[in-house]
Design a protein around this motif. Structure first.
Motif, PDB file in Angstrom:
ATOM      1  N   ALA A  73       0.588  -1.235   0.039  1.00 19.54           N
ATOM      2  CA  ALA A  73       0.227  -0.196  -0.203  1.00 19.54           C
ATOM      3  C   ALA A  73       0.109   1.204  -0.460  1.00 19.54           C
ATOM      4  O   ALA A  73       0.576   2.237  -0.529  1.00 19.54           O
ATOM      5  N   ARG A  74       2.180   1.079   1.104  1.00 20.97           N
ATOM      6  CA  ARG A  74       3.212   2.597   0.265  1.00 20.97           C
ATOM      7  C   ARG A  74       3.308   2.704  -0.565  1.00 20.97           C
ATOM      8  O   ARG A  74       3.298   3.477  -0.976  1.00 20.97           O
ATOM      9  N   TYR A  75       3.495   1.770  -1.066  1.00 17.82           N
ATOM     10  CA  TYR A  75       4.524   2.049  -2.650  1.00 17.82           C
ATOM     11  C   TYR A  75       2.591   2.216  -3.301  1.00 17.82           C
ATOM     12  O   TYR A  75       3.118   3.050  -4.575  1.00 17.82           O
ATOM     13  N   LEU A  76       1.925   1.197  -3.450  1.00 17.22           N
ATOM     14  CA  LEU A  76       0.616   2.373  -4.725  1.00 17.22           C
ATOM     15  C   LEU A  76       0.643   3.681  -4.175  1.00 17.22           C
ATOM     16  O   LEU A  76       0.122   4.119  -5.151  1.00 17.22           O
ATOM     17  N   LYS A  77       0.975   3.840  -3.354  1.00 21.05           N
ATOM     18  CA  LYS A  77       0.572   5.192  -2.236  1.00 21.05           C
ATOM     19  C   LYS A  77       1.291   6.238  -2.907  1.00 21.05           C
ATOM     20  O   LYS A  77       0.562   7.205  -3.862  1.00 21.05           O
ATOM     21  N   ILE A  78       2.651   6.060  -3.398  1.00 24.39           N
ATOM     22  CA  ILE A  78       3.530   6.940  -3.912  1.00 24.39           C
ATOM     23  C   ILE A  78       3.172   6.566  -5.235  1.00 24.39           C
ATOM     24  O   ILE A  78       3.646   7.880  -5.222  1.00 24.39           O
ATOM     25  N   GLY A  79       3.100   6.183  -5.765  1.00 21.38           N
ATOM     26  CA  GLY A  79       3.007   5.831  -7.337  1.00 21.38           C
ATOM     27  C   GLY A  79       1.734   6.427  -7.505  1.00 21.38           C
ATOM     28  O   GLY A  79       1.483   7.985  -8.357  1.00 21.38           O
ATOM     29  N   SER A  80       0.492   6.579  -6.583  1.00 19.27           N
ATOM     30  CA  SER A  80      -0.661   6.938  -7.250  1.00 19.27           C
ATOM     31  C   SER A  80      -0.169   8.639  -7.158  1.00 19.27           C
ATOM     32  O   SER A  80      -1.288   9.080  -8.002  1.00 19.27           O
ATOM     33  N   ASP A  81       0.167   8.940  -6.228  1.00 13.78           N
ATOM     34  CA  ASP A  81       0.548  10.332  -6.267  1.00 13.78           C
ATOM     35  C   ASP A  81       0.973  11.196  -7.073  1.00 13.78           C
ATOM     36  O   ASP A  81       1.350  12.164  -6.887  1.00 13.78           O
ATOM     37  N   GLN A  82       1.884  10.572  -7.489  1.00 11.39           N
ATOM     38  CA  GLN A  82       2.858  10.845  -9.393  1.00 11.39           C
ATOM     39  C   GLN A  82       1.648  10.641  -9.951  1.00 11.39           C
ATOM     40  O   GLN A  82       2.653  11.007 -11.108  1.00 11.39           O
ATOM     41  N   GLY A  83       0.112  10.440 -10.215  1.00  8.03           N
ATOM     42  CA  GLY A  83       0.063  10.121 -11.150  1.00  8.03           C
ATOM     43  C   GLY A  83      -0.156   8.813 -12.202  1.00  8.03           C
ATOM     44  O   GLY A  83      -0.631   9.000 -13.355  1.00  8.03           O
TER      45      GLY A  83
END
Length: 144
Positions: free
Chosen positions: A58-68
């Motif tokens: 989830a932490r990595y997915l949140k980072i990637g999501s916030d990158q667009g």
């Protein structure tokens, strides 16, 4: 790093080693490479070369999501919807699905459409644009 991770993961030119591949995917992900974030999160989620760790996924997915990255957004939204390793958060799930759909992500559009149908069955009367866009995208994808 990322290409070496792919070579290790597939055994191209080097012996296949999922554990070492994960290390290189993680290094690439930690540098912000969205493809690596997506693959690293998959490895963490499925336990490929590393112990399963849904919180890190989830932490990595949140980072990637916030990158667009819309593919990452859809995966993160799914975790928010199911509560798989993180608390359920429907508002955030909807926000990420909506953003992915607005950026043209087919899965995002489909999930947004399903969500609207569940919440408001009259969607077929009120949002013909989304339905047409979803249909067109699905047809274009199928014709590839």
């Amino acid at each position: 790093m990322f290409y070496y991770a792919q070579a290790l993961s597939k055994g191209i030119g080097v012996p296949e080693d999922q554990k070492e591949a994960f290390c290189y995917y993680k290094m690439s992900a930690d540098k912000g490479l969205t493809n690596a974030i997506l693959i690293c999160s998959f490895h963490l989620s499925e336990g490929i070369g590393v112990e399963v760790n849904k919180e890190e996924t989830a932490r990595y997915l949140k980072i990637g999501s916030d990158q667009g990255c819309t593919d990452v957004m859809v995966n993160y939204a799914h975790m928010l919807f199911t509560g798989d390793g993180i608390p359920v958060n429907k508002e955030e799930e909807i926000r990420y699905i909506k953003t992915a759909a607005e950026k043209g992500n087919l899965y995002g559009m489909f999930n947004k459409l399903i969500w609207y149908i569940i919440i408001n069955p009259s969607i077929f009367e009120t949002n013909q644009f989304l339905i047409k866009k979803c249909r067109t995208s699905i047809i274009e994808y199928a014709e590839k």
